[in-house]
Enzyme design. Structure first.
Site, short mmCIF file in Angstrom:
data_model
loop_
_atom_site.label_atom_id
_atom_site.label_comp_id
_atom_site.label_asym_id
_atom_site.label_seq_id
_atom_site.Cartn_x
_atom_site.Cartn_y
_atom_site.Cartn_z
CG HIS A 155 46.05 -29.60 8.03
ND1 HIS A 155 45.83 -30.80 7.40
CD2 HIS A 155 45.84 -28.66 7.07
CE1 HIS A 155 45.53 -30.59 6.13
NE2 HIS A 155 45.52 -29.30 5.91
CG ASN A 188 45.31 -32.30 1.85
OD1 ASN A 188 45.87 -32.24 2.94
ND2 ASN A 188 44.68 -31.29 1.31
CE1 TYR A 192 51.38 -24.57 3.34
CE2 TYR A 192 51.61 -26.30 4.97
CZ TYR A 192 50.93 -25.73 3.91
OH TYR A 192 49.79 -26.32 3.44
#
Ligand code: HDE
Length: 700
Positions: free
Chosen positions: A88, A161, A375
């Protein structure tokens, strides 16, 4: 003599209406002598007298090491880049707000989902997955749809997404998937593409990916605009009410402009015509006051409902058909402000699915569980410090306080002696709050420890079949052709054949079409399936064409003109298009525009050679006969029409336009209009002409 003269100060090119930040107190001392600009300073605030020349001995002599102004400037420049996101990396973002329209009080205590009418600021970043930060906007790829809600109870990140399922079931496989899709490590290509051996090798050996592959090969992965995509939270989450009762939830974003995609040839040509197509489109829409909007929908279901599904909702390769659990619309999100600075906001924003608020909790989806670690971890290497949460784009907009201290780039200056808890020395030190605090749903968990894949995750083909069979014939043809295209880029025959074998479980006709497109003489055998493949009733909600809105809103119409064009015809088209909510852009051989038949000059928004029709949703060609004759030998003009036709767009033509259309060898159909019937054109431009496709390309 070396010039010491300074160029005139550049005009501030910022799009923001705010004054540029002066970083300092902007006192009189720091005003530029005799002007309104603040003085240029070093990072320490020392006013710079010469920003053009380094400190030298003599005019042609060596530069002195003592030039700390030069060294500070160059050092800072040398460290301007931070690691791009491992996936991304290419993204565009905007600010906006979320507004709840229907309370979910019955299911959750999360204030953002209970207070109707309350507006919560958001920052939303859209992205491609595979390419680097400088890659193009329109490859065939999944799009990220990450939303940071700055709620009154802390930040909630819904990191989703534009596709409701994922390639893999367990986080353990993510690095393998990403290594397979990224450029191949020995050769360093291809960039931003799934069409290569390592990707399909991995997929052919990972049958759990087949459902996602159906989505990836559909037109969902070549969206027309970021404003025309759906978004999905993908995993099941939990909503938890005041009594501690939990309801499962899946989150959906629905674009107000309807879903729309490009056709593959258009996406490929857009990559050359405008590598920033989606970023520019989002920027122009927001700056032009056409604020993109989505509805937030939820699918709510209980543990008992889930037990009756013919699949496991904790498996991220499965979706819950809307026919089984309807999507309830509970809110809207509007993006109305472009970031002031790309790096500070879009690049430094740090989304973490682990950022939730009280009343929202996780499910046991093993993919989600892995993400809850990944993350936070990645932000540490990307942003370089556990203090990334202090960056303005990441900081909550509600009060926050704890005893975490120090670390690289600490911006807070905490007061007092106490940096621990429990403590009794300082009355204002923060304390936990069991009543209002984050609470985990007390699910009962038991079982054998082990590296186990659930039996209920074994069916890899039924939903792939559901998706393929739910599509219109046009979409099925696009999918089959996309598969032929991708697998034709695969050099290794056994990988191509293995893929066709998998498709036999999805749909025998699909397998045959792909095999035929690859010129395989025999159908390869299907691999053994771990579970029986079941037929589910088709779900039209999974289509794009079925979900396209008949509208011109948010779209762009290009009008090709040249010297001698009829100004009245141009004005008529413009008026009708604009009143349908679209933007008009004039294209002419020269940027300065054209001298119209009435002698007036009309400036162009784009020069023909650099503004092909892929930039537009529909086109009009308004030309004098002389201009049409001249443009016969300009391939950009011929391609303007050929591509608009080939990309299934509506076309309006006046006399001259028609001559050029004939020269291009095109034959009019129901998507080709005269400029005199403007209303018919505007109405016709609200859709694409899929039936035309059989005339312009051979699909698998
Ligand atoms: Fe991500 N993903 N992901 N992902 N993902 C990242 O985090 C990861 C997955 C998604 O605009 C990374 O900050 C793992 C599913 C978006 O900044 C990283 C797994 C979904 C974005 C990461 C997944 C997503 C990311 C890279 C499997 C849809 C961009 C940089 C367990 C629900 C966010 C970063 C932005 C970014 C890990 C799977 C969506 C490395 C381990 C499923 C939209 O942490």
């Amino acid at each position: 003599m070396v010039s010491k003269s300074k160029p005139a100060p550049a005009k501030n090119a910022s799009t923001s209406k705010k004054a540029p930040e002066t970083r300092g107190n902007g006192d009189e001392l720091h005003q530029q002598a005799g002007g309104s600009h603040p003085a240029l300073t070093t990072n320490e605030g020392g006013i710079v007298s010469d920003n053009q020349n380094s400190l030298k001995v003599g005019e042609r002599g060596p530069v002195l090491l003592e030039d700390f102004v030069l060294r500070e400037k160059i050092t800072h420049f040398d460290h301007e880049r931070i690691p791009e996101r491992i996936v991304h990396a290419r993204g565009s973002a905007a600010h906006g707000y979320f507004e709840l329209t229907k309370s979910l009080k019955k299911h959750t205590t999360a204030r953002i989902l209970t207070e109707v009418g309350e507006k919560t600021p958001v920052f939303v970043r859209f992205s491609t997955v595979a390419g680097g930060a400088g890659s193009v906007d329109t490859p065939r790829d999944v799009r990220g749809f990450a939303v940071k809600f700055y709620t009154k109870e802390g930040n909630w990140d819904l990191v989703g997404n534009n596709i409701p399922v994922f390639f893999i079931q367990d986080a353990m496989k993510f690095p393998d998937l990403v290594h397979a899709v990224k450029m191949e490590p020995d050769r360093g290509f291809p960039q931003a593409a799934t069409a290569h051996d390592t990707f399909w090798d991995f997929i052919s050996l990972s049958p759990e990916s087949i459902h996602m592959i159906m989505w990836a090969m559909s037109d969902r992965t070549i969206p027309r605009s970021l404003r025309m995509m759906e978004g999905f939270g993908v995993h099941s989450f939990r909503l938890v009410d005041a009594d501690g009762k939990s309801t499962f939830v899946k989150f959906h974003w629905r674009p107000k402009l309807g879903l729309q995609s490009t056709v593959w040839d258009e996406a490929v040509k857009l990559a050359g015509a405008d590598p920033d197509f989606h970023r520019r489109d989002l920027f122009e829409a927001i700056q032009g006051g056409q604020h993109p909007e989505w509805e937030l929908g939820v699918q709510l279901f209980t543990e008992e409902d889930a037990a009756a599904f013919p699949f496991d909702h904790l498996d991220a390769t499965k979706l819950i058909p809307e026919e089984l659990v309807p999507v309830k619309i509970v809110g809207r999100m509007v993006l109305d402000r472009w970031p002031d600075n790309f790096f500070a906001e879009t690049e430094q924003v740090a989304f973490c699915p682990s950022h939730i608020v009280p009343g929202i909790d996780f499910s046991n989806d093993p993919l989600l569980q892995g993400r809850l670690f990944s993350y936070l971890d990645t932000q540490l290497s990307r942003l370089g410090s556990p203090n990334f949460a202090q960056l303005p784009i990441n900081a909550p907009k509600c009060p926050f306080a704890n005893q975490q201290r120090d670390g690289h780039m600490q911006h807070h200056v905490p007061k007092g002696r106490v940096a621990y808890e429990p403590s009794s020395l300082q009355g204002d030190s923060p304390r936990e709050d069991t009543r209002r605090g984050l609470r985990s749903f007390p699910a009962q968990e038991q079982g054998q420890r082990g590296r186990i894949r659930a039996e209920s995750f074994a069916d890899h083909y039924s939903q792939a079949r559901l998706f393929f069979r739910s599509q219109t014939p046009f979409e099925q043809a696009h999918m089959a052709s996309a598969l032929v295209f991708e697998l034709s880029k695969v050099e290794t025959p056994h990988v191509r054949e293995a893929m066709v074998g998998h498709f036999r479980h999805v749909d025998e006709t699909l397998a045959r079409r792909v095999a035929d497109g690859l010129a395989l003489d025999t159908l390869p055998p299907a691999p053994p399936a771990n579970a029986p493949v079941i037929d589910m009733p088709p779900s039209p909600a999974l289509q794009i064409i079925g979900k396209m809105k008949r509208t011109l809103e948010g779209r762009t119409v290009g009008i090709l003109i040249d010297d001698g064009s009829d100004g009245a015809a141009i004005a008529k088209v413009r008026k009708a298009v604009e009143s349908a909510g679209a933007v008009v852009k004039i294209v002419a051989p020269k940027l300065g525009g054209a001298k119209l038949a009435d002698g007036k000059r009309l400036a162009a928004n784009g020069q023909l050679a650099g503004t092909p029709s892929v930039n537009f949703d529909a086109v009009a060609v308004v030309l004098s006969s002389e201009a049409a004759a001249k443009l016969k030998s300009e391939s950009a003009a011929i391609d303007f029409l050929r591509d608009a036709f080939g990309h299934l767009k509506a076309i309006a033509l006046d006399e001259g336009g028609r001559q050029l259309f004939d020269t291009a060898g095109l034959v009019a159909d129901d998507g080709v209009f005269g400029t005199k019937s403007v209303d018919a054109f505007v109405n016709g431009a609200k859709t694409r002409y899929f039936a035309r496709e059989a005339k312009v390309r051979m699909l698998a």
